[in-house]
Design a protein around this motif. Structure first.
Motif, PDB file in Angstrom:
ATOM      1  N   GLY A  97       9.427 -35.332  41.954  1.00  9.37           N
ATOM      2  CA  GLY A  97       9.290 -36.137  43.166  1.00  9.37           C
ATOM      3  C   GLY A  97      10.614 -36.377  43.858  1.00  9.37           C
ATOM      4  O   GLY A  97      10.696 -36.390  45.094  1.00  9.37           O
ATOM      5  N   ALA A  98      11.679 -36.546  43.090  1.00  8.98           N
ATOM      6  CA  ALA A  98      13.005 -36.741  43.678  1.00  8.98           C
ATOM      7  C   ALA A  98      13.480 -35.483  44.385  1.00  8.98           C
ATOM      8  O   ALA A  98      14.199 -35.557  45.385  1.00  8.98           O
ATOM      9  CB  ALA A  98      14.013 -37.143  42.596  1.00  8.98           C
ATOM     10  N   ILE A  99      13.076 -34.329  43.890  1.00 16.09           N
ATOM     11  CA  ILE A  99      13.468 -33.056  44.489  1.00 16.09           C
ATOM     12  C   ILE A  99      12.635 -32.774  45.743  1.00 16.09           C
ATOM     13  O   ILE A  99      13.165 -32.349  46.766  1.00 16.09           O
ATOM     14  CB  ILE A  99      13.322 -31.906  43.469  1.00 16.09           C
ATOM     15  CG1 ILE A  99      14.269 -32.135  42.288  1.00 16.09           C
ATOM     16  CG2 ILE A  99      13.583 -30.557  44.126  1.00 16.09           C
ATOM     17  CD1 ILE A  99      13.993 -31.245  41.100  1.00 16.09           C
TER      18      ILE A  99
ATOM     19  N   PRO B  96       9.317 -37.397  50.010  1.00 20.02           N
ATOM     20  CA  PRO B  96       8.054 -37.735  50.663  1.00 20.02           C
ATOM     21  C   PRO B  96       7.598 -36.607  51.590  1.00 20.02           C
ATOM     22  O   PRO B  96       8.331 -36.211  52.495  1.00 20.02           O
ATOM     23  CB  PRO B  96       8.358 -39.004  51.464  1.00 20.02           C
ATOM     24  CG  PRO B  96       9.776 -39.355  51.194  1.00 20.02           C
ATOM     25  CD  PRO B  96      10.395 -38.299  50.356  1.00 20.02           C
ATOM     26  N   ALA B  97       6.431 -36.077  51.312  1.00 23.70           N
ATOM     27  CA  ALA B  97       5.833 -34.985  52.100  1.00 23.70           C
ATOM     28  C   ALA B  97       6.767 -33.774  52.222  1.00 23.70           C
ATOM     29  O   ALA B  97       6.747 -33.062  53.221  1.00 23.70           O
ATOM     30  CB  ALA B  97       5.412 -35.490  53.479  1.00 23.70           C
ATOM     31  N   GLY B  98       7.599 -33.542  51.211  1.00 21.67           N
ATOM     32  CA  GLY B  98       8.495 -32.387  51.194  1.00 21.67           C
ATOM     33  C   GLY B  98       9.769 -32.556  52.003  1.00 21.67           C
ATOM     34  O   GLY B  98      10.519 -31.604  52.210  1.00 21.67           O
ATOM     35  N   ALA B  99      10.062 -33.786  52.426  1.00 19.78           N
ATOM     36  CA  ALA B  99      11.215 -34.031  53.294  1.00 19.78           C
ATOM     37  C   ALA B  99      12.541 -33.680  52.624  1.00 19.78           C
ATOM     38  O   ALA B  99      13.443 -33.124  53.277  1.00 19.78           O
ATOM     39  CB  ALA B  99      11.231 -35.486  53.754  1.00 19.78           C
ATOM     40  N   THR B 100      12.698 -33.987  51.349  1.00 22.06           N
ATOM     41  CA  THR B 100      13.966 -33.697  50.667  1.00 22.06           C
ATOM     42  C   THR B 100      14.176 -32.189  50.556  1.00 22.06           C
ATOM     43  O   THR B 100      15.279 -31.693  50.819  1.00 22.06           O
ATOM     44  CB  THR B 100      14.010 -34.363  49.281  1.00 22.06           C
ATOM     45  OG1 THR B 100      13.805 -35.763  49.444  1.00 22.06           O
ATOM     46  CG2 THR B 100      15.330 -34.124  48.587  1.00 22.06           C
ATOM     47  N   LEU B 101      13.124 -31.458  50.203  1.00 25.15           N
ATOM     48  CA  LEU B 101      13.248 -29.995  50.132  1.00 25.15           C
ATOM     49  C   LEU B 101      13.633 -29.414  51.490  1.00 25.15           C
ATOM     50  O   LEU B 101      14.525 -28.553  51.568  1.00 25.15           O
ATOM     51  CB  LEU B 101      11.942 -29.360  49.668  1.00 25.15           C
ATOM     52  CG  LEU B 101      11.656 -29.359  48.189  1.00 25.15           C
ATOM     53  CD1 LEU B 101      10.315 -28.702  47.896  1.00 25.15           C
ATOM     54  CD2 LEU B 101      12.751 -28.658  47.417  1.00 25.15           C
ATOM     55  N   ARG B 102      12.984 -29.863  52.541  1.00 23.62           N
ATOM     56  CA  ARG B 102      13.308 -29.358  53.885  1.00 23.62           C
ATOM     57  C   ARG B 102      14.750 -29.696  54.261  1.00 23.62           C
ATOM     58  O   ARG B 102      15.463 -28.869  54.847  1.00 23.62           O
ATOM     59  CB  ARG B 102      12.338 -29.912  54.927  1.00 23.62           C
ATOM     60  CG  ARG B 102      10.968 -29.230  54.893  1.00 23.62           C
ATOM     61  CD  ARG B 102      10.124 -29.588  56.099  1.00 23.62           C
ATOM     62  NE  ARG B 102       9.903 -31.025  56.253  1.00 23.62           N
ATOM     63  CZ  ARG B 102       8.979 -31.731  55.608  1.00 23.62           C
ATOM     64  NH1 ARG B 102       8.179 -31.120  54.748  1.00 23.62           N
ATOM     65  NH2 ARG B 102       8.846 -33.021  55.823  1.00 23.62           N
TER      66      ARG B 102
ATOM     67  N   LEU C 252       9.502 -24.779  43.670  1.00 24.43           N
ATOM     68  CA  LEU C 252       9.345 -25.635  42.508  1.00 24.43           C
ATOM     69  C   LEU C 252       7.985 -25.310  41.911  1.00 24.43           C
ATOM     70  O   LEU C 252       6.970 -25.440  42.591  1.00 24.43           O
ATOM     71  CB  LEU C 252       9.432 -27.102  42.929  1.00 24.43           C
ATOM     72  CG  LEU C 252       9.436 -28.146  41.835  1.00 24.43           C
ATOM     73  CD1 LEU C 252      10.674 -28.012  40.950  1.00 24.43           C
ATOM     74  CD2 LEU C 252       9.385 -29.531  42.435  1.00 24.43           C
ATOM     75  N   SER C 253       7.974 -24.847  40.663  1.00 21.08           N
ATOM     76  CA  SER C 253       6.717 -24.415  40.057  1.00 21.08           C
ATOM     77  C   SER C 253       5.745 -25.578  39.937  1.00 21.08           C
ATOM     78  O   SER C 253       6.135 -26.733  39.773  1.00 21.08           O
ATOM     79  CB  SER C 253       6.962 -23.792  38.686  1.00 21.08           C
ATOM     80  OG  SER C 253       7.351 -24.799  37.763  1.00 21.08           O
ATOM     81  N   GLN C 254       4.476 -25.256  40.004  1.00 22.42           N
ATOM     82  CA  GLN C 254       3.418 -26.239  39.801  1.00 22.42           C
ATOM     83  C   GLN C 254       3.038 -26.332  38.332  1.00 22.42           C
ATOM     84  O   GLN C 254       2.575 -27.350  37.874  1.00 22.42           O
ATOM     85  CB  GLN C 254       2.165 -25.843  40.593  1.00 22.42           C
ATOM     86  CG  GLN C 254       2.361 -25.886  42.077  1.00 22.42           C
ATOM     87  CD  GLN C 254       2.545 -27.304  42.579  1.00 22.42           C
ATOM     88  OE1 GLN C 254       1.939 -28.234  42.067  1.00 22.42           O
ATOM     89  NE2 GLN C 254       3.383 -27.471  43.572  1.00 22.42           N
ATOM     90  N   ASP C 255       3.231 -25.244  37.606  1.00 22.23           N
ATOM     91  CA  ASP C 255       2.738 -25.111  36.231  1.00 22.23           C
ATOM     92  C   ASP C 255       3.652 -25.823  35.246  1.00 22.23           C
ATOM     93  O   ASP C 255       4.779 -25.418  35.034  1.00 22.23           O
ATOM     94  CB  ASP C 255       2.640 -23.630  35.878  1.00 22.23           C
ATOM     95  CG  ASP C 255       2.078 -23.390  34.496  1.00 22.23           C
ATOM     96  OD1 ASP C 255       1.499 -24.324  33.917  1.00 22.23           O
ATOM     97  OD2 ASP C 255       2.213 -22.264  34.004  1.00 22.23           O
ATOM     98  N   VAL C 256       3.152 -26.887  34.633  1.00 26.80           N
ATOM     99  CA  VAL C 256       3.895 -27.537  33.558  1.00 26.80           C
ATOM    100  C   VAL C 256       3.201 -27.319  32.222  1.00 26.80           C
ATOM    101  O   VAL C 256       3.468 -27.999  31.252  1.00 26.80           O
ATOM    102  CB  VAL C 256       4.123 -29.052  33.808  1.00 26.80           C
ATOM    103  CG1 VAL C 256       5.044 -29.266  34.962  1.00 26.80           C
ATOM    104  CG2 VAL C 256       2.815 -29.778  33.993  1.00 26.80           C
TER     105      VAL C 256
ATOM    106  N   ARG D 188      20.096 -36.789  39.506  1.00 22.81           N
ATOM    107  CA  ARG D 188      21.044 -37.760  38.949  1.00 22.81           C
ATOM    108  C   ARG D 188      20.781 -39.164  39.514  1.00 22.81           C
ATOM    109  O   ARG D 188      20.855 -40.152  38.805  1.00 22.81           O
ATOM    110  CB  ARG D 188      22.461 -37.299  39.262  1.00 22.81           C
ATOM    111  CG  ARG D 188      23.543 -37.963  38.453  1.00 22.81           C
ATOM    112  CD  ARG D 188      24.928 -37.397  38.780  1.00 22.81           C
ATOM    113  NE  ARG D 188      25.002 -35.961  38.551  1.00 22.81           N
ATOM    114  CZ  ARG D 188      25.333 -35.063  39.480  1.00 22.81           C
ATOM    115  NH1 ARG D 188      25.628 -35.425  40.707  1.00 22.81           N
ATOM    116  NH2 ARG D 188      25.382 -33.785  39.175  1.00 22.81           N
ATOM    117  N   THR D 189      20.474 -39.243  40.797  1.00 19.40           N
ATOM    118  CA  THR D 189      20.187 -40.525  41.433  1.00 19.40           C
ATOM    119  C   THR D 189      18.953 -41.169  40.812  1.00 19.40           C
ATOM    120  O   THR D 189      18.934 -42.369  40.543  1.00 19.40           O
ATOM    121  CB  THR D 189      19.986 -40.343  42.954  1.00 19.40           C
ATOM    122  OG1 THR D 189      21.196 -39.819  43.496  1.00 19.40           O
ATOM    123  CG2 THR D 189      19.647 -41.651  43.633  1.00 19.40           C
ATOM    124  N   GLN D 190      17.923 -40.365  40.569  1.00 14.44           N
ATOM    125  CA  GLN D 190      16.701 -40.901  39.982  1.00 14.44           C
ATOM    126  C   GLN D 190      16.878 -41.224  38.499  1.00 14.44           C
ATOM    127  O   GLN D 190      16.422 -42.260  38.029  1.00 14.44           O
ATOM    128  CB  GLN D 190      15.542 -39.925  40.153  1.00 14.44           C
ATOM    129  CG  GLN D 190      14.223 -40.512  39.653  1.00 14.44           C
ATOM    130  CD  GLN D 190      13.078 -39.544  39.776  1.00 14.44           C
ATOM    131  OE1 GLN D 190      13.217 -38.375  39.433  1.00 14.44           O
ATOM    132  NE2 GLN D 190      11.961 -40.029  40.268  1.00 14.44           N
TER     133      GLN D 190
END
Length: 150
Positions: A14-16, A19-25, A38-42, A77-79
């Motif tokens: 979630g940190a990566i 919200p709604a993919g904003a950090t990735l963008r 970011l893989s979905q499969d865990v 690191r922040t999270q």
């Protein structure tokens, strides 16, 4: 062109993503990295063995890949909270990397990976040392990729 693959704890996805993919963008826009996946499969081998890690794949010019990794590491690191040492788990081709390490006081270990074409490189060190390893590995990956396609 370089592709860097590394594992992150699924709790930090979630940190990566943001919200709604904003950090990735934002990471993609500010670094110029071509793709961030970011893989979905865990439920893969890694999740079973190490408990819930997801694969992050960065593709682009070497400087952009290094910058994107740095921003992702900062978000995690922040999270998670800053620690004197950090752990980085990279998925790398087996051949060209053994001679490139150790570097900047970072301890490392190669282990088997899910794919026979990859090795898991587990690094532990200071944030600055881990950044130096990423720069070195991305440079080697770019050279390896260039030679493979030449």
């Amino acid at each position: 062109m370089a592709t860097l693959k590394f594992l992150v704890d699924a709790r930090h996805a979630g940190a990566i993503i943001g919200p709604a993919g904003a950090t990735l963008r934002a990471i993609k826009a500010s670094t110029g990295v071509r793709t961030i996946q970011l893989s979905q499969d865990v439920t893969s081998f890694y999740a079973v063995v190490v408990g819930g890690e997801r694969t992050v794949t960065l593709t682009g010019e070497p400087d952009a890949v290094v910058a994107a990794h740095a921003q992702i590491a900062t978000a995690v690191r922040t999270q998670a909270g800053a620690r004197p040492t950090e752990r980085l788990r990279l998925l790398v081709p087996p051949a060209p990397f053994r001679r490139a390490l150790p570097l900047h006081g970072v301890s490392y270990e190669f282990t088997a990976a899910e794919s026979p074409k990859e090795r898991l490189l587990d690094c532990t060190g200071t944030p600055a040392g881990i950044e130096a390893v990423v720069r070195r590995i991305v440079g080697l990956l770019a050279t390896h990729d260039h030679l493979r396609h030449a």
